[in-house]
Design an enzyme around this catalytic site. Structure first.
Site, mmCIF file in Angstrom:
data_model
loop_
_atom_site.group_PDB
_atom_site.id
_atom_site.type_symbol
_atom_site.label_atom_id
_atom_site.label_comp_id
_atom_site.label_asym_id
_atom_site.label_seq_id
_atom_site.Cartn_x
_atom_site.Cartn_y
_atom_site.Cartn_z
ATOM 1 N N GLY A 57 -26.386 2.413 21.285
ATOM 2 C CA GLY A 57 -26.038 4.403 21.268
ATOM 3 C C GLY A 57 -24.910 4.769 20.706
ATOM 4 O O GLY A 57 -24.659 6.197 20.536
ATOM 5 N N GLY B 193 -26.338 6.524 17.409
ATOM 6 C CA GLY B 193 -28.156 7.438 17.402
ATOM 7 C C GLY B 193 -28.449 6.207 18.138
ATOM 8 O O GLY B 193 -28.597 5.979 19.303
ATOM 9 N N VAL B 194 -29.582 7.107 18.144
ATOM 10 C CA VAL B 194 -31.294 6.528 19.791
ATOM 11 C C VAL B 194 -31.952 5.567 18.767
ATOM 12 O O VAL B 194 -32.706 6.507 18.027
ATOM 13 C CB VAL B 194 -30.785 7.757 20.431
ATOM 14 C CG1 VAL B 194 -32.501 7.509 21.048
ATOM 15 C CG2 VAL B 194 -30.294 9.449 20.601
ATOM 16 N N PHE C 274 -30.452 6.377 27.024
ATOM 17 C CA PHE C 274 -30.645 5.868 28.633
ATOM 18 C C PHE C 274 -32.655 5.222 28.711
ATOM 19 O O PHE C 274 -33.242 5.880 28.037
ATOM 20 C CB PHE C 274 -30.831 7.130 29.833
ATOM 21 C CG PHE C 274 -30.552 5.811 31.204
ATOM 22 C CD1 PHE C 274 -29.452 5.868 31.841
ATOM 23 C CD2 PHE C 274 -32.283 5.902 31.468
ATOM 24 C CE1 PHE C 274 -29.648 4.983 33.199
ATOM 25 C CE2 PHE C 274 -32.832 5.072 32.885
ATOM 26 C CZ PHE C 274 -31.001 5.187 33.512
ATOM 27 N N TYR D 295 -24.795 -19.485 31.235
ATOM 28 C CA TYR D 295 -24.280 -17.927 32.353
ATOM 29 C C TYR D 295 -23.628 -18.428 33.512
ATOM 30 O O TYR D 295 -24.239 -19.255 33.911
ATOM 31 C CB TYR D 295 -25.852 -18.034 32.487
ATOM 32 C CG TYR D 295 -26.312 -16.564 32.843
ATOM 33 C CD1 TYR D 295 -26.875 -15.702 32.110
ATOM 34 C CD2 TYR D 295 -26.154 -16.484 34.309
ATOM 35 C CE1 TYR D 295 -26.548 -14.210 32.399
ATOM 36 C CE2 TYR D 295 -26.839 -15.604 34.863
ATOM 37 C CZ TYR D 295 -27.542 -13.917 34.048
ATOM 38 O OH TYR D 295 -27.612 -12.591 34.615
#
Length: 541
Positions: A274, A277-278, A141, A461
């Protein structure tokens, strides 16, 4: 539209208010509201008489945490492990439209069992090993700004889930002024990074709309593209090296200008969200801070004419650092609610051009851009619309909260495609949204702008506004999102240009990268995360 921030008394407190966008507001702070000029918009959408507000925090539904936090506290300290109501609710979801609908209605059933705040890359590695042993899912996070379900905790069959909030990893580790690189910890926010770089006369120039709250690690994990990526490059181009902790060990990609030593592992980690991993540290390619920033508002006689001007600029390597073209509906919306200043006379479309650099360079590039734009019917706006846009370019998410108060579905989605099919792509996605929401009795306004230019194409967009189908908000948006995504894939677009895959786009990932490509990602995850604890569900892994 930015509310006043509450005094920062707890460095580990949530940075976003739990039910919406922006920093937590002090008790008694005035509520934001739409200007009276927006009343015709509400009437047009059929939401003029709706007034609704989030439930109180104490009324939010939250399952009790049964996780023994003592092993986590032994790694990071007791104060850096949080299980209180506010912290868990604030980490229960990202900031997509449906995330906010659920949170505002009091549903935080997906909240993590605990939020853990590591203070170093080494603690991150130790925590991953601990979670692997304890059968606990891990959700990295950063700023919590994901709009595709990327930080929404899922247990994935594991006995508990913890969120690793990287906010304590907030240092600029080193600067190489000669090589123009800088290494930052993953939890640095955009403002913190730019402030630290400014002390060395440098800038990264990466400004996504979430800039105020999103983080360096989050940008890398989601393949972010900033508003000036046409000039500065998207994050995938700006990452020179990184460190990523995984349950199987640390991936270290040394900062190198280029290498032919096999497939680029940086690009495997960048965009991995994630699932592997981080990301704990990122080495970034930076630039000298610009002496001059020049932003101008332009108008074009039609969207097609403006798009052709942007294509010519991009293919002549003459595009501004920021180049955005708003269609007629977006111009009309801007005029009604004053979200930013990209407005134009009736029947025309609006553009923002921005150049950054030294004075001579900016003058030369602006003149070249102007010649191309005028050849396609472009005209400069004599006012200061460009500077007004730059001053308010982070305002739209705040506006969405206000629209939710008035019963308006307000969400964005984006794609990218080749120039030869860009008009077709825009028409198909717009039509899919109009048909799907119209069939539910909630005809929408669909706004679109071009940004992020490339020699071979550009991003589109979209902003979607419609009256909420009260009581069926999730079904309403899921139908619209599915129709729009199918249209993107059928007409040459990608499922995501810069919002990432998360969980929301995962059902369509195989359509974009193929079954063998998805198998390759699963194989990488199986090697680096053999027990599947890392962010279950993102990328469909």
């Amino acid at each position: 539209m930015t509310p006043a921030a509450a005094p920062a008394t707890d460095p580990l407190a949530p940075r976003l208010r739990w039910f919406g966008w922006g920093p937590p507001t002090p008790p008694g702070a005035p509520e934001m509201d739409l200007p009276p000029e927006a009343d015709p918009l509400l009437h047009e959408l059929g939401a003029a008489d709706v007034h609704q507000h989030p439930v109180a925090l104490e009324d939010v539904r939250l399952a009790p945490s049964t996780l023994d936090t003592a092993p986590f506290a032994a790694v990071v300290g007791e104060d850096a492990v949080r299980t209180d109501r506010l912290t868990r609710v604030a980490h229960a979801a990202g900031r997509s439209y449906l995330d906010l609908v659920r949170l505002r209605a009091g549903d935080a059933s997906g909240a993590p069992d605990a939020v853990v705040h590591p203070g170093s890359p080494e603690q991150v590695a130790e925590l991953l090993a601990l979670c692997d042993r304890l059968d606990v899912a891990v959700v990295p996070f950063g700023g919590g700004t994901s709009v595709v379900g990327g930080v929404n905790p899922q247990r994935g069959g594991h006995r508990a889930a913890v969120t690793l909030d990287l906010g304590r990893l907030d240092r600029l580790v080193s600067v190489d002024r000669v090589s123009l690189t800088a290494t930052a910890q993953a939890g640095m926010t955009g403002p913190a990074l730019e402030s630290a770089l400014a002390e060395h006369g440098l800038t990264l120039g990466h400004h996504p709309q979430s800039f105020e709250f999103s983080t360096v690690g989050g940008w890398a994990a989601t393949r972010s593209a900033g508003q000036a990526s046409t000039g500065y490059g998207a994050i995938a181009e700006l990452v020179a090296g990184l460190r990523c902790a995984t349950p199987a060990g640390e991936i270290v990609c040394r900062p190198l200008p280029a290498t032919a030593a096999g497939p680029d592992l940086r690009q495997l980690v960048i965009g991995s969200e994630g699932a592997l991993g981080v990301i704990t540290e990122v080495t970034l390619r930076v630039r000298p801070a610009p002496a001059v920033r020049r932003y101008e508002a332009w108008t074009f006689p039609s969207f097609a004419a403006g798009a052709e001007a942007l294509r010519t600029l991009a293919q002549a390597a003459a595009a501004p650092d920021v180049a955005r073209l708003s269609d007629e509906e977006e111009v009309r919306m801007n005029r009604l609610v004053a979200a930013h200043a990209a407005a134009a006379p009736e029947g025309q479309v609006a553009a923002i051009f921005g150049w950054e650099g030294d004075a001579e360079d900016v003058e030369r590039r602006a003149a070249r851009s102007a010649r191309v734009a005028r050849a396609h019917g472009g005209r400069t706006d004599p006012g200061d619309g460009g500077e007004q846009w730059r001053a308010g370019r982070y305002a739209a998410p705040y506006l969405r909260d206000v629209l939710l108060n008035r019963g308006v579905l307000a969400e964005t989605l984006e794609t990218a495609g080749e120039w030869s099919r860009l008009g077709e792509l825009r028409t198909a996605v717009t039509g899919a949204l109009q048909a799907t929401l119209g069939a539910r009795g909630t005809p929408p306004l669909v706004l679109c702008h071009i940004s992020h230019l490339y020699a071979d194409g550009a991003s589109l967009y979209f902003t979607v506004l419609a009256a909420q189908q009260l009581g069926a908000e999730a079904e309403q948006w899921h139908a619209a999102k599915a129709a729009a995504t199918e249209a993107m894939l059928a007409h040459g677009g990608t499922v995501s240009h810069h919002h990432a895959v998360g969980r929301d786009h995962a059902p369509w990932l195989a359509d974009e990268i193929g079954a063998a490509g998805l198998d390759a990602l699963r194989a990488a995850k199986g090697r680096l995360d053999p027990h599947g604890i890392m962010n279950p569900g993102v990328l469909g892994l």
